[in-house]
Scaffold this motif. Structure first.
Motif, PDB file in Angstrom:
ATOM      1  N   SER A   1       0.856  -1.189   0.000  1.00 20.26           N
ATOM      2  CA  SER A   1       0.000   0.000   0.000  1.00 20.26           C
ATOM      3  C   SER A   1       0.891   1.237   0.000  1.00 20.26           C
ATOM      4  CB  SER A   1      -0.906   0.013   1.232  1.00 20.26           C
ATOM      5  OG  SER A   1      -1.596   1.237   1.348  1.00 20.26           O
ATOM      6  N   ALA A   2       0.352   2.324  -0.533  1.00 19.44           N
ATOM      7  CA  ALA A   2       1.111   3.571  -0.568  1.00 19.44           C
ATOM      8  C   ALA A   2       1.458   4.067   0.826  1.00 19.44           C
ATOM      9  CB  ALA A   2       0.326   4.644  -1.325  1.00 19.44           C
ATOM     10  N   VAL A   3       0.621   3.735   1.829  1.00 21.75           N
ATOM     11  CA  VAL A   3       0.933   4.194   3.186  1.00 21.75           C
ATOM     12  C   VAL A   3       2.123   3.431   3.750  1.00 21.75           C
ATOM     13  CG1 VAL A   3      -1.369   5.065   3.721  1.00 21.75           C
ATOM     14  CG2 VAL A   3      -0.858   2.653   4.111  1.00 21.75           C
ATOM     15  N   GLN A   4       2.311   2.174   3.348  1.00 22.53           N
ATOM     16  CA  GLN A   4       3.521   1.456   3.740  1.00 22.53           C
ATOM     17  C   GLN A   4       4.738   2.083   3.068  1.00 22.53           C
ATOM     18  OE1 GLN A   4       2.696  -2.715   2.807  1.00 22.53           O
ATOM     19  NE2 GLN A   4       2.399  -3.121   4.995  1.00 22.53           N
ATOM     20  N   GLY A   5       4.558   2.521   1.832  1.00 25.35           N
ATOM     21  CA  GLY A   5       5.649   3.198   1.140  1.00 25.35           C
ATOM     22  C   GLY A   5       6.020   4.505   1.813  1.00 25.35           C
ATOM     23  N   ILE A   6       5.023   5.233   2.299  1.00 29.71           N
ATOM     24  CA  ILE A   6       5.292   6.481   3.027  1.00 29.71           C
ATOM     25  C   ILE A   6       6.122   6.192   4.264  1.00 29.71           C
ATOM     26  CG2 ILE A   6       4.229   8.326   4.379  1.00 29.71           C
ATOM     27  CD1 ILE A   6       1.904   8.281   2.389  1.00 29.71           C
ATOM     28  N   ALA A   7       5.769   5.136   4.989  1.00 30.47           N
ATOM     29  CA  ALA A   7       6.519   4.771   6.198  1.00 30.47           C
ATOM     30  C   ALA A   7       7.950   4.405   5.848  1.00 30.47           C
ATOM     31  CB  ALA A   7       5.822   3.610   6.900  1.00 30.47           C
ATOM     32  N   ALA A   8       8.132   3.657   4.769  1.00 32.07           N
ATOM     33  CA  ALA A   8       9.486   3.285   4.361  1.00 32.07           C
ATOM     34  C   ALA A   8      10.291   4.502   3.940  1.00 32.07           C
ATOM     35  CB  ALA A   8       9.409   2.280   3.209  1.00 32.07           C
TER      36      ALA A   8
ATOM     37  N   THR B   1      -1.580  12.037  14.105  1.00 31.49           N
ATOM     38  CA  THR B   1      -2.275  11.831  12.829  1.00 31.49           C
ATOM     39  C   THR B   1      -1.725  12.802  11.797  1.00 31.49           C
ATOM     40  OG1 THR B   1      -4.301  11.227  14.002  1.00 31.49           O
ATOM     41  CG2 THR B   1      -4.513  11.762  11.671  1.00 31.49           C
ATOM     42  N   VAL B   2      -1.492  12.298  10.581  1.00 33.81           N
ATOM     43  CA  VAL B   2      -1.066  13.144   9.469  1.00 33.81           C
ATOM     44  C   VAL B   2      -2.006  12.868   8.302  1.00 33.81           C
ATOM     45  CG1 VAL B   2       0.606  11.425   8.639  1.00 33.81           C
ATOM     46  CG2 VAL B   2       0.856  13.818   7.977  1.00 33.81           C
ATOM     47  N   VAL B   3      -2.392  13.930   7.576  1.00 26.46           N
ATOM     48  CA  VAL B   3      -3.387  13.825   6.508  1.00 26.46           C
ATOM     49  C   VAL B   3      -2.780  14.321   5.199  1.00 26.46           C
ATOM     50  CG1 VAL B   3      -5.671  14.524   5.700  1.00 26.46           C
ATOM     51  CG2 VAL B   3      -5.260  14.194   8.154  1.00 26.46           C
ATOM     52  N   TYR B   4      -3.008  13.560   4.136  1.00 32.22           N
ATOM     53  CA  TYR B   4      -2.566  13.956   2.803  1.00 32.22           C
ATOM     54  C   TYR B   4      -3.741  13.863   1.834  1.00 32.22           C
ATOM     55  CZ  TYR B   4       2.049  12.842   4.738  1.00 32.22           C
ATOM     56  OH  TYR B   4       3.170  12.774   5.528  1.00 32.22           O
ATOM     57  N   ARG B   5      -3.666  14.652   0.777  1.00 33.86           N
ATOM     58  CA  ARG B   5      -4.621  14.545  -0.325  1.00 33.86           C
ATOM     59  C   ARG B   5      -3.976  13.703  -1.421  1.00 33.86           C
ATOM     60  NH1 ARG B   5     -10.070  15.068  -0.645  1.00 33.86           N
ATOM     61  NH2 ARG B   5     -10.761  16.616   0.862  1.00 33.86           N
ATOM     62  N   GLY B   6      -4.651  12.613  -1.783  1.00 33.71           N
ATOM     63  CA  GLY B   6      -4.059  11.701  -2.752  1.00 33.71           C
ATOM     64  C   GLY B   6      -4.472  11.937  -4.185  1.00 33.71           C
ATOM     65  N   GLY B   7      -5.546  12.692  -4.409  1.00 29.39           N
ATOM     66  CA  GLY B   7      -6.024  12.894  -5.776  1.00 29.39           C
ATOM     67  C   GLY B   7      -6.911  11.752  -6.218  1.00 29.39           C
TER      68      GLY B   7
ATOM     69  N   LEU C   1      -6.351   0.347  15.494  1.00 25.95           N
ATOM     70  CA  LEU C   1      -5.679   0.887  16.678  1.00 25.95           C
ATOM     71  C   LEU C   1      -5.873   0.019  17.917  1.00 25.95           C
ATOM     72  CD1 LEU C   1      -6.371   4.709  16.225  1.00 25.95           C
ATOM     73  CD2 LEU C   1      -4.145   3.560  16.148  1.00 25.95           C
ATOM     74  N   SER C   2      -6.781  -0.933  17.857  1.00 27.23           N
ATOM     75  CA  SER C   2      -6.989  -1.810  19.016  1.00 27.23           C
ATOM     76  C   SER C   2      -5.736  -2.626  19.326  1.00 27.23           C
ATOM     77  CB  SER C   2      -8.178  -2.749  18.766  1.00 27.23           C
ATOM     78  OG  SER C   2      -7.905  -3.623  17.684  1.00 27.23           O
ATOM     79  N   ALA C   3      -4.887  -2.807  18.312  1.00 28.38           N
ATOM     80  CA  ALA C   3      -3.636  -3.537  18.519  1.00 28.38           C
ATOM     81  C   ALA C   3      -2.473  -2.605  18.818  1.00 28.38           C
ATOM     82  CB  ALA C   3      -3.322  -4.367  17.282  1.00 28.38           C
ATOM     83  N   GLY C   4      -2.773  -1.313  19.004  1.00 31.34           N
ATOM     84  CA  GLY C   4      -1.731  -0.337  19.305  1.00 31.34           C
ATOM     85  C   GLY C   4      -1.298   0.435  18.080  1.00 31.34           C
ATOM     86  N   GLY C   5      -0.554   1.475  18.309  1.00 30.04           N
ATOM     87  CA  GLY C   5      -0.065   2.305  17.216  1.00 30.04           C
ATOM     88  C   GLY C   5       0.448   3.635  17.721  1.00 30.04           C
ATOM     89  N   GLU C   6       1.351   4.242  16.945  1.00 26.05           N
ATOM     90  CA  GLU C   6       1.929   5.531  17.326  1.00 26.05           C
ATOM     91  C   GLU C   6       1.620   6.631  16.316  1.00 26.05           C
ATOM     92  OE1 GLU C   6       6.075   4.826  17.662  1.00 26.05           O
ATOM     93  OE2 GLU C   6       5.915   3.529  19.433  1.00 26.05           O
ATOM     94  N   MET C   7       1.336   6.244  15.076  1.00 26.73           N
ATOM     95  CA  MET C   7       1.099   7.220  14.018  1.00 26.73           C
ATOM     96  C   MET C   7       0.012   6.724  13.085  1.00 26.73           C
ATOM     97  SD  MET C   7       1.875  10.031  12.270  1.00 26.73           S
ATOM     98  CE  MET C   7       3.522  10.559  12.772  1.00 26.73           C
ATOM     99  N   VAL C   8      -0.948   7.608  12.767  1.00 27.01           N
ATOM    100  CA  VAL C   8      -2.006   7.303  11.798  1.00 27.01           C
ATOM    101  C   VAL C   8      -1.800   8.185  10.574  1.00 27.01           C
ATOM    102  CG1 VAL C   8      -4.477   7.436  11.299  1.00 27.01           C
ATOM    103  CG2 VAL C   8      -3.698   6.579  13.514  1.00 27.01           C
ATOM    104  N   THR C   9      -1.783   7.566   9.426  1.00 26.43           N
ATOM    105  CA  THR C   9      -1.669   8.295   8.163  1.00 26.43           C
ATOM    106  C   THR C   9      -2.980   8.153   7.408  1.00 26.43           C
ATOM    107  OG1 THR C   9       0.713   7.865   8.013  1.00 26.43           O
ATOM    108  CG2 THR C   9      -0.415   8.494   5.992  1.00 26.43           C
ATOM    109  N   LEU C  10      -3.557   9.268   6.999  1.00 27.94           N
ATOM    110  CA  LEU C  10      -4.799   9.281   6.225  1.00 27.94           C
ATOM    111  C   LEU C  10      -4.521   9.898   4.861  1.00 27.94           C
ATOM    112  CD1 LEU C  10      -7.236  10.682   8.969  1.00 27.94           C
ATOM    113  CD2 LEU C  10      -6.823   8.271   8.387  1.00 27.94           C
ATOM    114  N   VAL C  11      -4.905   9.201   3.805  1.00 27.25           N
ATOM    115  CA  VAL C  11      -4.751   9.720   2.450  1.00 27.25           C
ATOM    116  C   VAL C  11      -6.132   9.786   1.822  1.00 27.25           C
ATOM    117  CG1 VAL C  11      -3.638   9.444   0.216  1.00 27.25           C
ATOM    118  CG2 VAL C  11      -2.473   8.648   2.292  1.00 27.25           C
ATOM    119  N   LEU C  12      -6.615  11.010   1.568  1.00 29.15           N
ATOM    120  CA  LEU C  12      -7.973  11.221   1.085  1.00 29.15           C
ATOM    121  C   LEU C  12      -8.024  11.301  -0.433  1.00 29.15           C
ATOM    122  CD1 LEU C  12      -7.983  12.234   4.092  1.00 29.15           C
ATOM    123  CD2 LEU C  12      -9.742  13.866   3.391  1.00 29.15           C
ATOM    124  N   GLY C  13      -8.986  10.614  -1.034  1.00 27.66           N
ATOM    125  CA  GLY C  13      -9.214  10.715  -2.464  1.00 27.66           C
ATOM    126  C   GLY C  13      -9.961  11.991  -2.807  1.00 27.66           C
ATOM    127  N   ASP C  14     -10.117  12.238  -4.110  1.00 24.87           N
ATOM    128  CA  ASP C  14     -10.754  13.473  -4.574  1.00 24.87           C
ATOM    129  C   ASP C  14     -12.173  13.655  -4.054  1.00 24.87           C
ATOM    130  OD1 ASP C  14      -8.742  14.678  -5.951  1.00 24.87           O
ATOM    131  OD2 ASP C  14      -9.289  13.861  -7.910  1.00 24.87           O
TER     132      ASP C  14
END
Length: 595
Positions: free
Chosen positions: A460-467, A578-584, A542-555
């Protein structure tokens, strides 16, 4: 495995021809790139032709895969000319073999949406012209006469698609092939052989028609590619590989279209021993021309396209507009790329927009004057699903390959992106589980060119963002790859989308129009409201834990949805950012990543 010769032009012959053409262009790609001096010496004609045919192959193979699934076509599925390679799948055809019309239309449509460069765009129109004849009348197969008619219509329609046809180019070679075929009587093998011989003879004469070819001592690159494609057609119907395809790359006996030519018209080696290849672009004199190549697919009516042709013709040169039935591929060289795109917007809906900057000191100057660009030590190449994410990845220093919904990149496109990154070491992020094998094939190919490539199987693109966030080019390559792989693997991914039809899922039966929440690739939530479904998905992740949420919104997703989810994280999960991006235009309504 040896190919079984085809007696008639049927669906299997289309499939065989496309596959052989791809193999032939793969062998000839570098040679064709090296002799590419017209209309600009950008050294990519062979690559562009390969990518165009690769897209046609994908579309044809999808047709056969759909028939092999043995399901009846759904109501309103549409014709093969309405879709791209990524749109075909099981359930789209009935059992058995596809028809000639199915395969020919898919071939043409695949080439149209995958066309690259001037020559690739013209080749797409040649294939479309053939398909219009082969698919006419509902026949299951075509004989030698049908092939003659198809080759003639292809050459004529390609010439009409070019604003200002120039002799000594692929258009000349195509017309010569059709002329030779017109005089051939017999089966498809006889007609194909005549067309190939006519094209080969015309190709050898191209330096006498275009001064830039004569000065460079080469034949036309686009025409050379068409000869290769026609050679594959001969092999399809006779089982015999043509000599021109199997011959040497740059020098050869008199009459061999692979050979360079001297100004007097004789064939001779240039700057090297017999049989050795030199860079055709190095022999090109200074060329003046527009600064940008602009290519896009366009959804528009015929009348609007005619007005578009007139406007683009006034803006630049090398104008080619191919297609029909509401979908077009537009190619033009201009100084004002923005104006060319705006003209497309006025005509209809442009997408898959590609703008290449030729620039001073690049393709409009001689190869001898171009200082070699120093390779970077390391680069990241990533496939991304939307324009917004493409910009984000590019800002982070990656080379982005845009994948629009239903239009996944082919391996050749990934290879081209790796080359464009111009680095000794490359990290490749496919960002899609379905692209892993495609990316692996691309990585294997560029490794043979001496480039060190590491494929991180991001899904997924969000995994790519993390990498990409932990990428450090100054580290040792292995350490950097391990760090990026760990970051991607520690990121759970999800997407929220809308069901297109009723279907069984891991979460139960969904109906068309339901909002689906997929976690790690499987449907986990079925709902009716976007915000509520997204919140449920986020809570489960998030029930399994987490430190950062990335949201990528479509058009199509309003900012209020992102605000709602941010509030949910802030109120319900302490110490989670939380970080938010516009994906187009990215296909999914929403992408979610949790690290």
């Amino acid at each position: 495995m040896a190919q079984v010769p085809q007696t008639f032009f049927d669906a299997l012959a289309v499939r065989t021809w496309c596959g052989l053409a791809l193999e032939t262009l793969g062998r000839a790609r570098e040679e064709i790139d090296a002799i590419n001096v017209y209309p600009v010496a950008d050294g990519d004609t062979g690559t562009n032709l390969y990518l165009t045919v690769e897209s046609a192959v994908a579309a044809v193979e999808a047709v056969f895969a759909g028939h092999a699934a043995g399901s009846e076509a759904p109501a309103g599925a549409g014709s093969a000319g309405d879709r791209g390679p990524g749109d075909w799948g099981p359930g789209d055809w009935g059992p058995g073999e596809p028809t000639l019309a199915d395969a020919a239309r898919a071939m043409a449509h695949g080439a149209l949406i995958g066309a690259r460069g001037n020559s690739g765009t013209i080749l797409a129109q040649l294939l479309r012209g053939m398909a219009q004849v082969l698919a006419d009348g509902g026949t299951t197969r075509a004989d030698g006469r049908g092939l003659r008619l198809a080759l003639r219509h292809a050459a004529d329609s390609a010439r009409r698609a070019v604003a200002h046809p120039v002799e000594g180019t692929v258009l000349t070679v195509a017309s010569a092939a059709a002329d030779a075929a017109d005089g051939a009587e017999g089966d498809c093998g006889t007609v194909a052989r005549a067309a190939y011989d006519g094209a080969r003879t015309a190709l050898a004469a191209t330096p006498g028609q275009l001064p830039v070819l004569e000065r460079a001592g080469v034949v036309d690159a686009g025409g050379r590619g068409l000869v290769a494609v026609l050679g594959a057609l001969v092999e399809t119907f006779t089982g015999e590989r043509t000599r021109a395809v199997a011959g040497s790359a740059c020098t050869g006996p008199s009459g061999d279209p692979h050979a360079r030519v001297d100004p007097a018209g004789g064939h001779a080696p240039v700057d090297g021993a017999p049989g050795e290849c030199t860079d055709g672009a190095a022999a090109v004199p200074d060329q003046e021309g527009p600064a940008f190549e602009v290519i896009y697919l366009l959804e528009a009516e015929d009348a609007s396209v005619q007005r578009l042709r007139e406007r683009l013709d006034a803006l630049g040169d090398s104008l080619v507009v191919v297609g029909g039935d509401g979908l077009w591929n537009v190619h033009v060289h201009v100084d004002d790329a923005g104006a060319a795109v705006e003209a497309g917007i006025e005509a209809g809906r442009p997408h898959r927009i590609r703008i290449t900057h030729f620039g001073a000191g690049d393709v409009h100057t001689t190869g001898a004057e171009r200082p070699p660009r120093e390779r970077a030590q390391r680069a990241v190449v990533a496939v991304v699903p939307g324009e917004g994410l493409a910009g984000l990845y590019t800002e982070a220093g990656a080379t982005a390959v845009l994948a629009r919904p239903g239009e996944p990149p082919a391996s050749g496109e990934l290879v081209q992106a790796v080359r464009r990154a111009h680095a000794r070491e490359v990290v490749l992020l496919p960002n899609d589980a379905d692209l892993r094998h495609t990316a692996a094939a691309a990585a294997e190919q560029v490794r043979t060119e001496g480039i060190r490539v590491a494929l991180i199987p991001t899904r997924s693109a969000v995994q790519g963002i993390a990498a990409l966030a932990v990428h450090e080019p100054d580290r040792r390559f292995d350490e950097d790859v391990v760090s990026m792989t760990s970051a991607a693997g520690a990121t759970r991914y999800a997407e929220v989308t809308v069901a297109e039809r009723q279907s069984w899922t891991m979460a139960g039966i969904c109906q068309a129009g339901d909002v689906l929440g997929l976690i790690d690739g499987d449907v986990a939530v079925i709902g009716s409201d976007l915000a509520v479904t997204a919140e449920t998905v986020l809570d489960r992740m998030l029930s399994a834990g987490g430190e950062m949420v990335t949201l990528v919104l479509g058009d199509d997703v309003p900012d209020t949805v992102a605000g709602h989810l941010e509030d949910r994280v802030r109120e319900g999960y302490l110490a989670v950012d939380t970080v938010v991006y516009r994906g187009g235009r990215q296909g999914a309504l929403l992408l979610i990543g949790v690290e």
